[in-house]
Design a protein around this motif. Structure first.
Motif, short mmCIF file in Angstrom:
data_model
loop_
_atom_site.label_atom_id
_atom_site.label_comp_id
_atom_site.label_asym_id
_atom_site.label_seq_id
_atom_site.Cartn_x
_atom_site.Cartn_y
_atom_site.Cartn_z
N GLN A 244 15.99 0.61 -3.35
CA GLN A 244 14.63 1.11 -3.13
C GLN A 244 13.61 -0.01 -3.40
O GLN A 244 12.69 -0.24 -2.61
N THR B 142 9.92 4.17 1.22
CA THR B 142 11.19 4.83 0.87
C THR B 142 10.95 6.08 0.04
O THR B 142 9.88 6.26 -0.54
N ARG C 292 10.12 7.29 6.71
CA ARG C 292 10.53 6.73 5.42
C ARG C 292 12.05 6.59 5.38
O ARG C 292 12.77 7.43 5.91
#
Length: 239
Positions: A88, A98, A126
């Motif tokens: 991430q 994300t 995302r």
């Protein structure tokens, strides 16, 4: 710009993040994977990711000898969260939006996994990372990958490995190993080829979710498959 798939689930092993190290996370590999994911996300593909925890958990495996299986499995799930958080961060550093969703509630670092919310994040562009496996002991991250792919109605599961696809024997041990470009699920089972564990494989089979096994460490492979539709790796098809 055309693309082959609209929504994909990328399954990565924790061991893939080791690089040449004996344990932990190789920052260069993490960065490379983030760039590969960004390239397909920018082409308009909805990307979700499941990562294993072998690189972290293997380091503590000795300590789990004789330990309760359930306890050990939960430790493995926490290891996947460490890798998921690392990915991430690598993605956000290159300006990819994300969301990290966890099957075990840990609100300080991740959203709880809710299927409809995951789909909404994907629709908004995302990258969604699913951590903590299925949230249940006795299930692998392969099974978590299959389950999440089916739940979000992904077009395909992309299993990123360090070999070029599915072979009739281990290509890292046998230089004469023959690669399959395409193989049926029945043939995989008959030959006892290790593509995924049986639970994960059966889930895909029952839902006719295609699987592509490919080398994630070759630059551009992910984009070639997902966007360009090139026959990279091995595709598992269902009769």
């Amino acid at each position: 710009m055309g693309k082959k798939y609209n929504r994909v689930l990328l399954k990565l092993s924790g061991e893939a993040l080791l690089g040449e190290q004996g344990h932990g996370i190789d920052a260069d590999i993490l960065s490379t994977y983030a760039q590969e994911i960004k390239a397909v996300q920018e082409a308009g593909v909805e990307v979700s990711v499941v990562i294993g925890g072998g690189n972290i958990f293997r380091g503590v495996k000795g300590a789990t000898q004789g330990m309760d299986r359930v306890q050990g499995d939960y430790m493995g799930m926490l290891a996947t969260m460490i890798n998921s958080m690392a990915l991430q961060d690598a993605l956000e550093q290159i300006e990819v939006q994300t969301r990290l969703m966890s099957a075990i509630r840990m609100e300080a670092i991740a959203e709880p996994y809710i299927r409809r919310r995951a789909v909404r994040h994907l629709e908004k562009g995302r990258v969604v990372i699913f951590g903590a496996g299925t949230g249940n002991p006795y299930f692998t991250t392969d099974t978590a990958g299959s389950l999440r792919a089916i739940e979000i109605e992904a077009d395909v599961i992309l299993k990123g490995t360090r070999v070029d696809g599915i072979f009739d024997s281990d290509p890292e041990k046998n230089k004469e190993a023959k690669k399959f470009d395409q193989i049926t699920g029945d043939e995989v089972l008959k030959r006892r080829l290790s593509v995924m564990d049986l639970t994960a494989f059966t889930l895909c089979r029952e839902n006719e979710t295609p699987i592509i096994v490919f080398n994630m460490n070759k630059k551009g492979n992910l984009k070639r498959i997902v966007v360009d539709g090139e026959p990279v790796g091995t595709t598992v098809i269902w009769d």
